[in-house]
Design a protein around this motif. Sequence first.
Motif, PDB file in Angstrom:
ATOM      1  N   ILE A 102      22.395  77.557  37.524  1.00  0.00           N
ATOM      2  CA  ILE A 102      21.417  76.566  37.967  1.00  0.00           C
ATOM      3  C   ILE A 102      21.309  75.468  37.033  1.00  0.00           C
ATOM      4  O   ILE A 102      21.370  74.154  37.652  1.00  0.00           O
ATOM      5  CB  ILE A 102      20.071  77.212  38.484  1.00  0.00           C
ATOM      6  N   ILE A 103      21.184  75.648  35.870  1.00  0.00           N
ATOM      7  CA  ILE A 103      20.728  74.702  34.854  1.00  0.00           C
ATOM      8  C   ILE A 103      21.998  73.763  34.967  1.00  0.00           C
ATOM      9  O   ILE A 103      21.960  72.782  34.599  1.00  0.00           O
ATOM     10  CB  ILE A 103      20.148  75.467  33.632  1.00  0.00           C
ATOM     11  N   LYS A 104      23.204  74.386  34.621  1.00  0.00           N
ATOM     12  CA  LYS A 104      24.510  73.654  34.444  1.00  0.00           C
ATOM     13  C   LYS A 104      24.940  72.811  35.614  1.00  0.00           C
ATOM     14  O   LYS A 104      24.896  71.573  35.309  1.00  0.00           O
ATOM     15  CB  LYS A 104      25.548  74.846  34.375  1.00  0.00           C
ATOM     16  N   ARG A 105      24.574  73.273  36.943  1.00  0.00           N
ATOM     17  CA  ARG A 105      24.628  72.341  37.990  1.00  0.00           C
ATOM     18  C   ARG A 105      23.761  71.112  38.017  1.00  0.00           C
ATOM     19  O   ARG A 105      23.907  70.132  38.333  1.00  0.00           O
ATOM     20  CB  ARG A 105      24.641  73.045  39.473  1.00  0.00           C
ATOM     21  N   MET A 106      22.524  71.440  37.680  1.00  0.00           N
ATOM     22  CA  MET A 106      21.380  70.365  37.747  1.00  0.00           C
ATOM     23  C   MET A 106      21.590  69.470  36.690  1.00  0.00           C
ATOM     24  O   MET A 106      21.554  68.274  36.926  1.00  0.00           O
ATOM     25  CB  MET A 106      19.894  71.082  37.741  1.00  0.00           C
ATOM     26  N   SER A 107      21.992  69.943  35.567  1.00  0.00           N
ATOM     27  CA  SER A 107      22.494  68.920  34.105  1.00  0.00           C
ATOM     28  C   SER A 107      23.530  68.140  34.730  1.00  0.00           C
ATOM     29  O   SER A 107      23.436  66.904  34.338  1.00  0.00           O
ATOM     30  CB  SER A 107      22.692  69.697  33.064  1.00  0.00           C
ATOM     31  N   GLU A 108      24.524  68.699  35.502  1.00  0.00           N
ATOM     32  CA  GLU A 108      25.737  67.711  35.768  1.00  0.00           C
ATOM     33  C   GLU A 108      25.487  66.840  36.878  1.00  0.00           C
ATOM     34  O   GLU A 108      25.893  65.741  37.042  1.00  0.00           O
ATOM     35  CB  GLU A 108      27.000  68.760  36.299  1.00  0.00           C
ATOM     36  N   ILE A 109      24.530  67.201  37.661  1.00  0.00           N
ATOM     37  CA  ILE A 109      23.981  66.278  38.595  1.00  0.00           C
ATOM     38  C   ILE A 109      23.357  65.081  37.979  1.00  0.00           C
ATOM     39  O   ILE A 109      23.345  63.758  38.288  1.00  0.00           O
ATOM     40  CB  ILE A 109      23.089  66.794  39.903  1.00  0.00           C
ATOM     41  N   LEU A 110      22.315  65.184  37.248  1.00  0.00           N
ATOM     42  CA  LEU A 110      21.658  64.590  36.369  1.00  0.00           C
ATOM     43  C   LEU A 110      22.524  63.326  35.627  1.00  0.00           C
ATOM     44  O   LEU A 110      22.533  62.211  35.339  1.00  0.00           O
ATOM     45  CB  LEU A 110      20.579  65.124  35.232  1.00  0.00           C
ATOM     46  N   ILE A 111      23.643  63.978  35.028  1.00  0.00           N
ATOM     47  CA  ILE A 111      24.887  63.091  34.227  1.00  0.00           C
ATOM     48  C   ILE A 111      25.461  62.301  35.473  1.00  0.00           C
ATOM     49  O   ILE A 111      25.605  60.981  34.879  1.00  0.00           O
ATOM     50  CB  ILE A 111      25.512  64.221  33.526  1.00  0.00           C
ATOM     51  N   LYS A 112      25.902  62.786  36.322  1.00  0.00           N
ATOM     52  CA  LYS A 112      26.531  61.939  37.465  1.00  0.00           C
ATOM     53  C   LYS A 112      25.579  60.786  37.897  1.00  0.00           C
ATOM     54  O   LYS A 112      25.959  59.776  38.196  1.00  0.00           O
ATOM     55  CB  LYS A 112      26.836  62.766  38.602  1.00  0.00           C
ATOM     56  N   GLU A 113      24.257  61.095  37.958  1.00  0.00           N
ATOM     57  CA  GLU A 113      23.273  60.169  38.476  1.00  0.00           C
ATOM     58  C   GLU A 113      23.232  59.083  37.522  1.00  0.00           C
ATOM     59  O   GLU A 113      22.966  57.919  37.947  1.00  0.00           O
ATOM     60  CB  GLU A 113      22.216  60.881  38.592  1.00  0.00           C
ATOM     61  N   ALA A 114      23.118  59.490  36.166  1.00  0.00           N
ATOM     62  CA  ALA A 114      23.022  58.466  35.108  1.00  0.00           C
ATOM     63  C   ALA A 114      24.274  57.563  35.240  1.00  0.00           C
ATOM     64  O   ALA A 114      24.147  56.381  34.928  1.00  0.00           O
ATOM     65  CB  ALA A 114      22.936  59.246  33.875  1.00  0.00           C
ATOM     66  N   TYR A 115      25.297  58.082  35.369  1.00  0.00           N
ATOM     67  CA  TYR A 115      26.746  57.507  35.229  1.00  0.00           C
ATOM     68  C   TYR A 115      26.700  56.357  36.654  1.00  0.00           C
ATOM     69  O   TYR A 115      27.063  55.203  36.148  1.00  0.00           O
ATOM     70  CB  TYR A 115      27.714  58.146  35.483  1.00  0.00           C
TER      71      TYR A 115
END
Length: 193
Positions: A102-115
């Motif tokens: 869950i934390i992995k996926r949420m972190s990847e979503i936040l990274i994509k959003e920042a990008y």
Amino acid sequence: MEISKKIAQSIVFEMKKIIEKDLNFIDSNGIIIASTDDKRIGSYHEGGKQVVLKNDIVKVTRDEEYIGAKKGINLPLKFNGELIGVIGISGETNEVEKYGQIIKRMSEILIKEAYILKKNEEENEKEKLFLEGLLFQNNYLYNPNIFSKDLEVLETIRSGAVIVGKLKKRYELEFVKQFYEKVRVKVKKIMDI
């Protein structure tokens, strides 16, 4: 893609709000670039480096099993198929493991959003510079170092008009904003040809 320390720090703080565990963001060299435990920032994390080398999850069952690592789980973070870092969750392995994906996926979503946000800002800045160049730089059309792709497009829009006006009343500002947006959209279409 390299993640900024600011984005990494916001990710670990946001994730801590959810699971109330300490988290680390580890770069591809095994260095903790962000952490909910300030003392760990800048230190080497061998467990994180192992994640990078193996491209797989690394569980740490006891403190210092790996140099600089505490008990917990470390997971690879990917963006566009590329491993860009590691998220580490400190705590009893069997307890934090359930949060891992869950934390992995949420972190990847936040990274994509920042990008995406960064790309939009860059695109808006490019449009702004393009329009300013058209309006204020006489040598813009002949300078090959500025927006080489756009120079080709400018050949097709060389003849045009410049609109200059003075606002008489404050409410006309909204009209100007709407007019500017229409011009911006048309220029953007031309730039995308």
